[in-house]
Design a protein around this motif. Structure first.
Motif, PDB file in Angstrom:
ATOM      1  N   GLU A 176      -4.162   5.632   5.089  1.00  0.00           N
ATOM      2  CA  GLU A 176      -2.732   5.402   5.316  1.00  0.00           C
ATOM      3  C   GLU A 176      -1.896   6.495   4.660  1.00  0.00           C
ATOM      4  OE1 GLU A 176      -2.785   0.515   5.161  1.00  0.00           O
ATOM      5  OE2 GLU A 176      -1.912   1.657   3.502  1.00  0.00           O
ATOM      6  N   GLU A 177      -0.685   6.657   5.201  1.00  0.00           N
ATOM      7  CA  GLU A 177       0.259   7.544   4.520  1.00  0.00           C
ATOM      8  C   GLU A 177       0.577   6.983   3.135  1.00  0.00           C
ATOM      9  OE1 GLU A 177       4.605   7.216   5.436  1.00  0.00           O
ATOM     10  OE2 GLU A 177       3.881   6.159   7.222  1.00  0.00           O
ATOM     11  N   TYR A 178       0.854   7.855   2.198  1.00  0.00           N
ATOM     12  CA  TYR A 178       1.178   7.455   0.830  1.00  0.00           C
ATOM     13  C   TYR A 178       2.625   6.983   0.782  1.00  0.00           C
ATOM     14  CZ  TYR A 178       2.018   7.997  -4.208  1.00  0.00           C
ATOM     15  OH  TYR A 178       2.356   7.780  -5.524  1.00  0.00           O
ATOM     16  N   LEU A 179       2.803   5.708   0.458  1.00  0.00           N
ATOM     17  CA  LEU A 179       4.143   5.122   0.366  1.00  0.00           C
ATOM     18  C   LEU A 179       4.665   5.284  -1.050  1.00  0.00           C
ATOM     19  CD1 LEU A 179       3.457   1.835   2.369  1.00  0.00           C
ATOM     20  CD2 LEU A 179       4.523   3.943   3.209  1.00  0.00           C
ATOM     21  N   ARG A 180       5.796   5.948  -1.198  1.00  0.00           N
ATOM     22  CA  ARG A 180       6.376   6.194  -2.512  1.00  0.00           C
ATOM     23  C   ARG A 180       7.483   5.192  -2.791  1.00  0.00           C
ATOM     24  NH1 ARG A 180       4.993  11.047  -0.253  1.00  0.00           N
ATOM     25  NH2 ARG A 180       3.950  12.588  -1.595  1.00  0.00           N
TER      26      ARG A 180
ATOM     27  N   ALA B 201       0.552 -17.432   0.268  1.00  0.00           N
ATOM     28  CA  ALA B 201       0.195 -16.067   0.650  1.00  0.00           C
ATOM     29  C   ALA B 201       0.725 -15.135  -0.433  1.00  0.00           C
ATOM     30  CB  ALA B 201       0.773 -15.696   2.012  1.00  0.00           C
ATOM     31  N   HIS B 202      -0.021 -14.081  -0.633  1.00  0.00           N
ATOM     32  CA  HIS B 202       0.305 -13.076  -1.645  1.00  0.00           C
ATOM     33  C   HIS B 202       0.448 -11.750  -0.911  1.00  0.00           C
ATOM     34  CE1 HIS B 202       0.039 -10.713  -5.342  1.00  0.00           C
ATOM     35  NE2 HIS B 202      -0.988 -10.049  -4.833  1.00  0.00           N
ATOM     36  N   THR B 203       1.679 -11.259  -0.777  1.00  0.00           N
ATOM     37  CA  THR B 203       1.957 -10.066   0.014  1.00  0.00           C
ATOM     38  C   THR B 203       2.517  -8.971  -0.882  1.00  0.00           C
ATOM     39  OG1 THR B 203       2.473 -11.497   1.905  1.00  0.00           O
ATOM     40  CG2 THR B 203       3.149  -9.187   2.047  1.00  0.00           C
ATOM     41  N   GLU B 204       1.920  -7.787  -0.780  1.00  0.00           N
ATOM     42  CA  GLU B 204       2.359  -6.650  -1.585  1.00  0.00           C
ATOM     43  C   GLU B 204       3.257  -5.747  -0.741  1.00  0.00           C
ATOM     44  OE1 GLU B 204      -1.273  -4.960  -2.993  1.00  0.00           O
ATOM     45  OE2 GLU B 204      -1.806  -6.752  -4.140  1.00  0.00           O
ATOM     46  N   VAL B 205       4.383  -5.361  -1.336  1.00  0.00           N
ATOM     47  CA  VAL B 205       5.408  -4.599  -0.617  1.00  0.00           C
ATOM     48  C   VAL B 205       5.838  -3.418  -1.478  1.00  0.00           C
ATOM     49  CG1 VAL B 205       7.767  -4.659   0.300  1.00  0.00           C
ATOM     50  CG2 VAL B 205       6.244  -6.617   0.660  1.00  0.00           C
ATOM     51  N   ILE B 206       6.018  -2.253  -0.861  1.00  0.00           N
ATOM     52  CA  ILE B 206       6.602  -1.094  -1.541  1.00  0.00           C
ATOM     53  C   ILE B 206       7.980  -0.831  -0.950  1.00  0.00           C
ATOM     54  CG2 ILE B 206       6.428   1.420  -1.862  1.00  0.00           C
ATOM     55  CD1 ILE B 206       3.430   1.116  -2.069  1.00  0.00           C
ATOM     56  N   TRP B 207       8.962  -0.621  -1.834  1.00  0.00           N
ATOM     57  CA  TRP B 207      10.302  -0.280  -1.372  1.00  0.00           C
ATOM     58  C   TRP B 207      10.386   1.248  -1.263  1.00  0.00           C
ATOM     59  CZ3 TRP B 207      14.125  -3.540   0.283  1.00  0.00           C
ATOM     60  CH2 TRP B 207      15.303  -2.898   0.700  1.00  0.00           C
TER      61      TRP B 207
ATOM     62  N   ARG C 122      12.710   4.462   3.270  1.00  0.00           N
ATOM     63  CA  ARG C 122      13.006   3.900   4.597  1.00  0.00           C
ATOM     64  C   ARG C 122      13.100   2.375   4.576  1.00  0.00           C
ATOM     65  NH1 ARG C 122       8.060   5.921   7.789  1.00  0.00           N
ATOM     66  NH2 ARG C 122       7.115   5.682   5.740  1.00  0.00           N
ATOM     67  N   GLY C 123      13.074   1.796   3.367  1.00  0.00           N
ATOM     68  CA  GLY C 123      13.134   0.347   3.261  1.00  0.00           C
ATOM     69  C   GLY C 123      11.784  -0.236   2.885  1.00  0.00           C
ATOM     70  N   PRO C 124      11.652  -1.577   2.934  1.00  0.00           N
ATOM     71  CA  PRO C 124      10.404  -2.213   2.490  1.00  0.00           C
ATOM     72  C   PRO C 124       9.271  -2.009   3.489  1.00  0.00           C
ATOM     73  CG  PRO C 124      11.913  -3.867   3.355  1.00  0.00           C
ATOM     74  CD  PRO C 124      12.658  -2.566   3.356  1.00  0.00           C
TER      75      PRO C 124
END
Length: 427
Positions: A197-201, A269-275, A278-280
């Motif tokens: 995957e692309e690296y989400l910063r 459910a346990h969901t991991e999100v990066i902000w 471009r948003g979450p």
């Protein structure tokens, strides 16, 4: 297989690898509980405790999917179980739900669980629904990974799709990282499949939800404190996350829309999100509670026992929070990650554990032990949980505890906050 006690009219719940507190909390909500475990996954002492609590206890090799299905079908039919539930590690969830469907005892469609458990399937689903767009490529074996990294573009994140708990997740930044990545996957004896995957910063968050009849309630958002690349092993969590209200709403909307798209109907459910800029963006999700003591952080900060709330909902009762602690608004867990070496001495643990705002404190290495390198969430060296009336107070208390614990490793004093110094001198 341990036989149940006298017949009773409690609703019969058969659980795959239920942790001991799940057994007790389900029983507290009125359920008869059967427990099925693989003895390789926990210590004999732990499983003896599960056995003592459960109304029925059995063991099977979870590495054999057909045996797991057959054992579940036999247990359910012989003991009249009307619900089959899996809240443990995600590797065997799909198999358990397929068996539950055979018995008409499922709480979720197995395909919904597959969409959450399989990282590549999850990415395909998000792409089809136009949610959380992320560049990615699924590859079957390790041989295809280097070329996929070049196509996605460095830096790229490489994830073993069949492993959990941060195992094998790697940030591939340079072409020369191939050797280090190969060594990482070799440690787990893993050949594939992988997701590149692309690296989400951006800052990362864990979103805990409880679903019921296909509706999804966000219980809370937790800030993740990540270790350094390339492995990103978590070093702590803060609940609730310090997020402005507009970002809270955006994260909640994304996660609930995602769970609806999955077809998820019931449970945590346990969901991991990066902000990101471009948003979450969704990182991954599982049909279980968050690990790393996140449920305890939520309970300390809000008064809600998420674990018991699952079984209250299953019993068709409201999951009202317990009496909240009026002075507690923020809870933090920090994990100990000491450098490798031989432990000569440990200082300050008992004093820190006795502080009134320390909820839990464990430190595994003791004098004479060899401290292993931290490679994933399972190899961390212990943890501490603190709470405070505000984020600032909780952080200050956590810093105080980390500064008070010292481990002498190879004649060097190492504090839990990372500061070091030669033996015999102040750190």
């Amino acid at each position: 297989m341990t036989a149940p006690g006298p017949a009773d009219d409690r609703p019969r719940l058969l659980m795959v690898m239920p942790y001991r507190q799940f057994v007790s909390k389900a029983q507290a909500e009125g359920f008869w509980v059967g427990a099925l475990w693989d003895p390789r996954l926990e210590t004999p002492e732990y499983l003896a405790d599960v056995r003592a609590r459960a109304d029925l206890y059995a063991e099977a090799d979870f590495g054999d999917p057909e045996l797991l299905r057959r054992t579940l079908r036999t247990m359910a039919r012989e003991h009249g179980a009307t619900l089959v539930y899996h809240l443990g590690r995600e590797e065997t969830m799909v198999t358990a739900y397929e068996a539950a469907e055979d018995l008409h005892a499922e709480l979720n469609p197995s395909e919904a669980i597959r969409r959450l458990a399989d990282k590549a399937v999850m990415r395909d689903l998000l792409a089809r629904h136009g949610l959380s767009p992320v560049a990615f490529e699924a590859v079957p074996t390790r041989r295809e990974v280097p070329d996929a990294v070049e196509r996605i573009g460095r830096p790229a994140v490489v994830k073993p799709t069949a492993l959990a708990g941060s195992r094998g997740v790697f940030l591939w930044r340079e072409a020369r990282d191939a050797a280090e990545w190969t060594a990482v996957v070799d440690r787990y004896g893993y050949d594939g499949p992988f997701l590149v995957e692309e690296y989400l910063r951006g800052p990362e968050y864990s979103v805990e939800t409880l679903s019921r009849d296909g509706g999804h309630q966000v219980v809370g958002i937790t800030e993740k404190l990540l270790g350094p690349p390339p492995l990103f092993v978590e070093v702590g969590h803060v609940h609730p996350a310090p997020l402005p209200e507009d970002r809270v709403r955006a994260v909640e909307d994304l996660v609930t829309e995602f769970l609806t798209a999955c077809g998820y109907l019931f449970g945590p459910a346990h969901t991991e999100v990066i902000w990101t800029a471009r948003g979450p963006r969704v990182v991954e999700s599982q049909a279980r509670l968050g690990g790393d003591r996140i449920p305890r952080l939520v309970e300390l900060a809000t008064g809600l026992d998420i674990e018991r709330a699952i079984f209250a909902a299953l019993a068709d009762r409201p999951a009202a929070p317990a009496a909240a602690r009026a002075t507690t608004a923020t809870a933090i867990v920090r994990f100990f990650t000491f450098p490798p070496g031989r432990v000569d001495d440990v200082r300050g643990v008992e004093e820190a554990a006795s502080l009134p705002y320390v909820d839990e404190l464990t430190l595994r290495p003791g004098p004479g032990d060899t401290v292993p390198a931290v490679l994933d969430s399972k190899s961390r060296h212990g943890h501490v949980i603190v709470h405070g009336a505000s984020p600032e107070e909780a952080r200050a208390r956590c810093a105080e505890v980390l500064a008070a614990i010292e481990v002498v490793i190879d004649n060097t004093v190492v504090r839990a906050d990372g500061r070091t110094g030669p033996l015999g001198t102040p750190v």
